[in-house]
Write a protein that holds these residues in place. Sequence first.
Motif, short mmCIF file in Angstrom:
data_model
loop_
_atom_site.label_atom_id
_atom_site.label_comp_id
_atom_site.label_asym_id
_atom_site.label_seq_id
_atom_site.Cartn_x
_atom_site.Cartn_y
_atom_site.Cartn_z
N GLU A 152 1.39 7.80 -2.73
CA GLU A 152 2.48 6.99 -3.32
C GLU A 152 3.15 6.06 -2.30
O GLU A 152 3.79 5.08 -2.67
CB GLU A 152 3.57 7.93 -3.86
CG GLU A 152 3.15 8.77 -5.05
CD GLU A 152 3.22 8.00 -6.35
OE1 GLU A 152 3.99 7.04 -6.42
OE2 GLU A 152 2.48 8.37 -7.30
N CYS A 209 -3.73 5.57 -5.09
CA CYS A 209 -2.31 5.42 -4.74
C CYS A 209 -1.52 5.19 -6.03
O CYS A 209 -1.63 4.12 -6.66
CB CYS A 209 -2.09 4.26 -3.78
SG CYS A 209 -3.07 4.41 -2.28
N ASN A 211 1.52 4.52 -6.80
CA ASN A 211 2.42 3.36 -6.93
C ASN A 211 1.66 2.13 -7.44
O ASN A 211 2.15 1.39 -8.30
CB ASN A 211 3.12 3.06 -5.59
CG ASN A 211 2.18 3.03 -4.39
OD1 ASN A 211 1.08 3.57 -4.43
ND2 ASN A 211 2.60 2.38 -3.32
#
Length: 492
Positions: A152, A209, A211
């Motif tokens: 993240e 990831c 995010n």
Amino acid sequence: MKKKVVTKDELDRWIREAKMNAEFPQHRAHGAYGNPRIDKNSEIICKECGTEFGCDINAGKDTCWCFDYPNVLKSKSQNCLCKDCLSKKIREKKMVIKKEFLDLGRQPIANKFLKEDEFNEEFFFDLKVVFDEDTKLVSLKEFVKPELMFNEDYVYHTSLSVPMVKHFKEIAEMLMKEFNPLTVMEIGSNDGAFLKNWLNDYTIGVEPCGNFAKVTEDMGYQTYSEFWTTELSEKIKNDGHVDFDLIYAANCICHIQDLDDCFSAIKNILSKKGIFVFEDPSLLRMLERGSYDQIYDEHAHIFSVTALDNILRKNGLILFRVDNLSVHGGSNRIYVRHANIPTDLIPDEFVRNNLQKEKEFGIDKFQTYEIFAERVEKSKEDLCKLLSELKEAGKKVVSYGATSKSTTVFNYCDIDETLIECITDTTPDKQGLLAPGSHIPVVDRESVNLKDFDYVFLGAWNFKDSIANRERDFIKAGGKFITHVPEVMEFS
Ligand code: TMP
């Protein structure tokens, strides 16, 4: 009595012979050791498969190709094996044929910018590099757990780089025109710089990831927030997706540690006539330029076309085209298809040219990497010397671009705030934090007046021309740039 003076050549030869004695008894077996038999015919018979093959010692050389492999023959009376049988034996015995050639010291996670109260928990590992004699692949000796790097907190936003956004738009247009794929998947889709060029009904992303996976989900592209594995390829199939006509990945496949699993996962989900296109930094360009800073935690491998050709074939895939690119300091874009598509079995001339160029450079020889390692050590000495001299002379140095590459340089060369005062970077997520390992502060470019500094170190040396162009006023005011690629130098 006059002492005999040993020449360097003689000494080198003794060392080579001693090494041969210890490690390569198979040469003694056919009488070559220590006193190379110069046969007109350098061919010998493989005791395993009976084929004739060349022996460099018999041909009169001091070394043989088999010196690059571990010794698998226990008894001195055994005869030599040809390359194929030797490789097979090594694999059967699960012997390590990965030879270390470079040690870049203790290194942190290259993209993990941190606050002062996180120093105690900062993760470090030994950044060493190995060459696989079998496949010719260059990899890190110790891989870092992927979750420590790709999570993240990952800060590399492709869309913040204007040249990269343009790059992905152009490649999407070219692929559309030349191959016209209906279904598209991107592995390592980051914040959607490539995906956004395709219709979201037929395009999916894979991005560990969280995010970034959220960003592309919000753009309307189904995104699997997972690492690319055979298991994930099965899951995508089970979710009802048809096989993909185009699988694309940029600066991502070299992050994947288990390449056999990665490529069999691709094979599992690539449509019959589909293409897999990926681009990653080029090993040849790295070796030519001495840009050892391509080596950091995320780059589990630095690919040559030679190694990819070997590994893809092993996994039922075939490389049919290569484009040499200038991005990221020199990359290769690799085009791959199923190996059983008859029309594409003949690789194009660019593949042949690339393989030839790499062979001429010695990409398949361990010695090439030993020479590279010497060059890297020299680069470290020169950079440390220059920065220490500048410090003594009271000069101020700032670094430009808080790149992953500069993490390798600063940690390998023990460069800290006393030598480089701060690093400017345009990425908001890095600003206000401290650089991994070196703990040099990262600041917004806008908050710094370059004229307060005498020198700018190019952390983002691969954008040298555009940075020098943008910062013309710094040069006009008498400022100088420092780069370490292809060698440590100042310029203005
Ligand atoms: P990377 O080389 O690790 O991909 O990262 C490039 C970093 O350099 C990224 O954080 C943006 C930064 N950068 C600048 O701050 N200014 C520039 O002019 C360029 C080209 C890059």
